[in-house]
Motif scaffolding. Structure first.
Motif, mmCIF file in Angstrom:
data_model
loop_
_atom_site.group_PDB
_atom_site.id
_atom_site.type_symbol
_atom_site.label_atom_id
_atom_site.label_comp_id
_atom_site.label_asym_id
_atom_site.label_seq_id
_atom_site.Cartn_x
_atom_site.Cartn_y
_atom_site.Cartn_z
ATOM 1 N N ALA A 32 -23.751 -46.075 1.589
ATOM 2 C CA ALA A 32 -22.500 -46.515 1.543
ATOM 3 C C ALA A 32 -22.122 -46.873 0.112
ATOM 4 O O ALA A 32 -21.440 -47.885 -0.427
ATOM 5 C CB ALA A 32 -22.125 -47.734 2.169
ATOM 6 N N GLU A 33 -22.705 -45.917 -0.921
ATOM 7 C CA GLU A 33 -22.511 -45.933 -2.368
ATOM 8 C C GLU A 33 -21.038 -46.155 -2.555
ATOM 9 O O GLU A 33 -20.825 -47.145 -3.449
ATOM 10 C CB GLU A 33 -23.305 -44.962 -3.022
ATOM 11 C CG GLU A 33 -24.685 -45.037 -3.093
ATOM 12 C CD GLU A 33 -25.111 -44.132 -1.770
ATOM 13 O OE1 GLU A 33 -24.622 -43.711 -1.076
ATOM 14 O OE2 GLU A 33 -26.737 -44.200 -1.805
ATOM 15 N N ALA A 34 -20.312 -45.304 -2.412
ATOM 16 C CA ALA A 34 -18.925 -45.228 -2.625
ATOM 17 C C ALA A 34 -18.129 -46.643 -2.253
ATOM 18 O O ALA A 34 -17.267 -47.111 -3.237
ATOM 19 C CB ALA A 34 -18.192 -43.867 -2.028
ATOM 20 N N ALA A 35 -18.230 -47.113 -1.145
ATOM 21 C CA ALA A 35 -17.835 -48.461 -0.666
ATOM 22 C C ALA A 35 -18.376 -49.616 -1.530
ATOM 23 O O ALA A 35 -17.317 -50.431 -1.897
ATOM 24 C CB ALA A 35 -18.082 -48.531 0.634
ATOM 25 N N ARG A 36 -19.559 -49.551 -1.832
ATOM 26 C CA ARG A 36 -20.023 -50.562 -2.796
ATOM 27 C C ARG A 36 -19.475 -50.689 -4.141
ATOM 28 O O ARG A 36 -19.318 -51.488 -4.750
ATOM 29 C CB ARG A 36 -21.572 -50.363 -2.620
ATOM 30 C CG ARG A 36 -22.327 -50.716 -1.371
ATOM 31 C CD ARG A 36 -23.697 -50.661 -1.495
ATOM 32 N NE ARG A 36 -24.485 -50.466 -0.252
ATOM 33 C CZ ARG A 36 -24.826 -51.449 0.769
ATOM 34 N NH1 ARG A 36 -24.395 -52.814 0.482
ATOM 35 N NH2 ARG A 36 -25.146 -51.335 1.838
ATOM 36 N N GLU A 37 -19.164 -49.436 -4.543
ATOM 37 C CA GLU A 37 -18.735 -49.046 -5.810
ATOM 38 C C GLU A 37 -17.467 -49.692 -5.827
ATOM 39 O O GLU A 37 -17.060 -50.239 -6.896
ATOM 40 C CB GLU A 37 -18.544 -47.574 -6.001
ATOM 41 C CG GLU A 37 -17.933 -47.131 -7.647
ATOM 42 C CD GLU A 37 -18.921 -47.882 -8.651
ATOM 43 O OE1 GLU A 37 -20.105 -47.761 -8.514
ATOM 44 O OE2 GLU A 37 -18.337 -48.074 -9.755
ATOM 45 N N VAL A 38 -16.385 -49.536 -4.930
ATOM 46 C CA VAL A 38 -15.258 -50.035 -4.905
ATOM 47 C C VAL A 38 -15.071 -51.377 -4.966
ATOM 48 O O VAL A 38 -14.410 -52.252 -5.447
ATOM 49 C CB VAL A 38 -14.418 -49.545 -3.363
ATOM 50 C CG1 VAL A 38 -13.180 -50.590 -2.943
ATOM 51 C CG2 VAL A 38 -14.219 -48.047 -3.247
ATOM 52 N N LEU A 39 -16.288 -52.002 -4.201
ATOM 53 C CA LEU A 39 -16.315 -53.676 -4.095
ATOM 54 C C LEU A 39 -16.996 -54.087 -5.220
ATOM 55 O O LEU A 39 -17.040 -55.467 -5.432
ATOM 56 C CB LEU A 39 -17.123 -53.845 -2.851
ATOM 57 C CG LEU A 39 -16.589 -53.513 -1.469
ATOM 58 C CD1 LEU A 39 -17.440 -53.880 -0.416
ATOM 59 C CD2 LEU A 39 -15.368 -54.307 -1.439
ATOM 60 N N ARG A 40 -17.749 -53.219 -6.143
ATOM 61 C CA ARG A 40 -18.570 -53.942 -7.153
ATOM 62 C C ARG A 40 -17.896 -55.128 -8.000
ATOM 63 O O ARG A 40 -18.392 -56.334 -7.943
ATOM 64 C CB ARG A 40 -19.206 -52.673 -8.184
ATOM 65 C CG ARG A 40 -20.368 -53.368 -8.995
ATOM 66 C CD ARG A 40 -21.209 -52.305 -9.427
ATOM 67 N NE ARG A 40 -21.805 -51.874 -8.465
ATOM 68 C CZ ARG A 40 -22.134 -50.382 -8.193
ATOM 69 N NH1 ARG A 40 -21.625 -49.552 -9.025
ATOM 70 N NH2 ARG A 40 -22.838 -50.174 -6.825
ATOM 71 N N ASP A 41 -16.824 -54.731 -8.750
ATOM 72 C CA ASP A 41 -16.347 -55.961 -9.583
ATOM 73 C C ASP A 41 -14.842 -56.474 -9.094
ATOM 74 O O ASP A 41 -14.364 -56.872 -9.758
ATOM 75 C CB ASP A 41 -16.027 -55.050 -11.028
ATOM 76 C CG ASP A 41 -17.326 -54.665 -11.637
ATOM 77 O OD1 ASP A 41 -18.143 -55.459 -11.459
ATOM 78 O OD2 ASP A 41 -17.375 -53.515 -12.238
ATOM 79 N N TYR A 42 -14.901 -56.234 -7.797
ATOM 80 C CA TYR A 42 -13.557 -56.520 -6.964
ATOM 81 C C TYR A 42 -13.422 -57.944 -7.033
ATOM 82 O O TYR A 42 -14.374 -58.763 -6.248
ATOM 83 C CB TYR A 42 -13.568 -55.794 -5.647
ATOM 84 C CG TYR A 42 -12.191 -56.129 -5.018
ATOM 85 C CD1 TYR A 42 -10.977 -55.758 -5.335
ATOM 86 C CD2 TYR A 42 -12.259 -56.829 -3.912
ATOM 87 C CE1 TYR A 42 -9.693 -55.819 -4.842
ATOM 88 C CE2 TYR A 42 -10.943 -57.385 -3.230
ATOM 89 C CZ TYR A 42 -9.712 -56.764 -3.599
ATOM 90 O OH TYR A 42 -8.751 -57.359 -3.146
ATOM 91 N N LYS A 43 -12.105 -58.415 -7.222
ATOM 92 C CA LYS A 43 -12.007 -59.938 -7.094
ATOM 93 C C LYS A 43 -10.563 -59.974 -6.383
ATOM 94 O O LYS A 43 -9.452 -59.426 -7.110
ATOM 95 C CB LYS A 43 -12.013 -60.688 -8.416
ATOM 96 C CG LYS A 43 -11.918 -62.411 -8.046
ATOM 97 C CD LYS A 43 -12.293 -63.041 -9.071
ATOM 98 C CE LYS A 43 -12.027 -64.549 -8.798
ATOM 99 N NZ LYS A 43 -10.958 -64.941 -8.062
ATOM 100 N N ALA A 44 -10.550 -60.361 -5.231
ATOM 101 C CA ALA A 44 -9.294 -60.324 -4.389
ATOM 102 C C ALA A 44 -8.320 -61.211 -5.106
ATOM 103 O O ALA A 44 -8.649 -62.287 -5.600
ATOM 104 C CB ALA A 44 -9.565 -60.758 -2.913
ATOM 105 N N PRO A 45 -7.035 -60.780 -5.152
ATOM 106 C CA PRO A 45 -6.056 -61.797 -5.789
ATOM 107 C C PRO A 45 -5.922 -62.986 -5.205
ATOM 108 O O PRO A 45 -5.606 -63.888 -5.794
ATOM 109 C CB PRO A 45 -4.790 -60.871 -5.685
ATOM 110 C CG PRO A 45 -5.118 -59.469 -5.583
ATOM 111 C CD PRO A 45 -6.403 -59.497 -4.767
#
Ligand SMILES: [Zn+2]
Ligand SMILES: [Zn+2]
Length: 444
Positions: free
Chosen positions: A408-421
């Motif tokens: 799930a590398e691509a999904a992990r990439e989406v989540l890597r620096d993500y901070k929900a508003p």
């Protein structure tokens, strides 16, 4: 282990083999339109299909939601593939339900069908063995925010708190185990080309308004009455006059309807009801326009010496499509339709509760064609059933594979620096804070 591209090809071929059945499901739903939170037949069809392919699922979530679950070979992020169950009331639609007026004039029947098709393809091919994490095929209720009087009755009866499907599902925790979400909406607009994603959508608040006047004989003693209809009309004129103060950048949309305009023609209307949304690009813009609309509503009451009760309800949050997730959708949509048929879009002025989802996790609402006519119009039709039902399923499935293949590398990439508003608790607190009822007495 097949390569990612081989796996996508296998799943697409498998969905293609199910094309006739999928078109059958899509057309069945199109011919049995149901209003939000009452999509019982559609939800049953979804559950029956999951049962046939032995996919574990739960039913009756926020009234009618159906949530399934496909597990990958190892742990990883959870992706929801969302399809909306509901139709809406559109006068004059040829396929409108004669009793409720509901019609699939927004193409949600294709969304549900595509989610089923994607699930079929993933299950038939055993694709989950090559993915990490989970896929949650999720048929959700009540995206169209209408039928408000009935929904408010359900609120009073304790069945609902929010009037939209996804806010209700969030409230009940049904998105707590989901990390990111994808939905494909059918489009009839030529400028949307065959597929695309916008940057953002308007959010909204929703208002119900009750003018209370005084009934009187319309012929012999109108001077003893207080005309609630005229109070409402003055308010509508005041709202229209305020439009010149709305700025383009805020994309404000205010579109009131009179839902009760008087009961008997020889009586001065003693009570008149309005509903409206106040939509805009940002929460600040919505609240600013909302304050002006409240002023206009009071003005009608003031002029006539009537009372007005203004209820502001939480609507939908502005949608912000996650750019990284949108890229993965784009890659897979373009593989199917070609780069030249992919539309990069700006801001859209409709609202959706995918906006609420986008406040708490990476989310994308993509568009794909297959329909003609006007969205929410009597002429809206699915015209290319193969594209609307089968191709949408293929893009959902291939995007899911892209995100979760391998580790799930691509999904992990989406989540890597993500901070929900917003956290889920902040979201719920914010929406609850919108709820407000004000009574203004124009005679006081
Ligand atoms: Zn719609
Ligand atoms: Zn829609």
């Amino acid at each position: 282990m097949p390569s990612k591209e081989d796996l996508k090809r296998q799943v697409c071929e498998s969905i293609e083999r199910r094309a006739d059945a999928l078109i059958g499901i899509g057309e069945t739903i199109r011919h049995q339109p149901e209003l939000g939170f009452k999509e019982f037949k559609t939800a049953a069809l979804v559950a029956k299909t999951f049962e046939e392919i032995k996919v574990p699922h739960r039913t009756g979530l926020a009234c009618t939601g159906v949530k399934a679950e496909l597990n990958g070979a190892k742990a990883g992020p959870t992706l929801a593939l969302i399809g909306e169950l509901d139709a809406l009331v559109v006068s004059g639609h040829p396929l409108a339900d004669p009793l409720t007026g509901a019609a699939h004039a927004c193409g949600h029947n294709a969304q549900v069908t595509a989610v089923l098709g994607a699930t079929w393809g993933l299950v038939d091919t055993g694709a989950m063995r090559h993915l990490a994490g989970r896929i949650v095929p999720f048929a959700v209720p009540a995206e169209e925010y209408g039928d408000i009087a009935w929904r408010l009755e359900q609120v009073r009866a304790g069945q609902l708190e929010f009037l939209g499907g996804k806010p209700e599902l969030i409230r009940h925790g049904h998105f707590d185990d989901v990390d990111m979400a994808l939905l494909i909406h059918t489009s009839s607009r030529a400028e949307d080309k065959s597929a695309g994603v916008a940057v953002s959508n308007n959010g909204c608040v929703v208002k119900t308004v009750r003018y209370i006047g005084r009934a009187a004989h319309a012929g012999s003693s109108p001077h003893l009455g207080i005309n609630a209809l005229y109070a409402a009309n003055l308010a509508l004129s005041a709202i229209n006059a305020l439009r010149e103060t709305f700025q383009e950048r805020d994309t404000i949309r205010v579109h009131p309807v009179i839902t009760q305009g008087g009961r008997q023609v020889n009586v001065i209307p003693g009570e008149v009801h309005l509903e409206t949304y106040v939509r805009g690009k940002s929460v600040e813009a919505i609240m600013d326009a909302n304050a002006k609309v409240d002023r206009a509503l009071r003005a009608g009451a003031l002029a006539m010496g009537a009372q007005v009760e203004i209820t502001t309800l939480p609507g939908y949050m502005p949608l912000s499509n996650h750019p990284e997730l949108a890229k993965v959708f784009r890659r897979n949509a373009e593989a199917l339709v070609g780069a030249e048929r992919y539309a990069v879009q700006g801001h859209r002025t409709g609202s959706t509760d995918m906006g609420d989802i986008s406040q708490i996790m990476p989310a994308v609402q993509g568009y794909m064609s297959g329909a003609s006519g006007t969205g929410h119009g009597a002429d809206f039709m699915i015209t290319d059933t193969r594209f609307a039902y089968v191709a949408q399923a293929q893009v959902l499935a291939t995007t899911a594979i892209d995100l979760l293949y391998g580790d799930a590398e691509a999904a992990r990439e989406v989540l890597r620096d993500y901070k929900a508003p917003m956290t889920r608790a902040q979201y719920l607190a914010f929406q609850r804070g919108i709820n407000k009822t004000e009574v203004f007495d124009g005679a006081a």
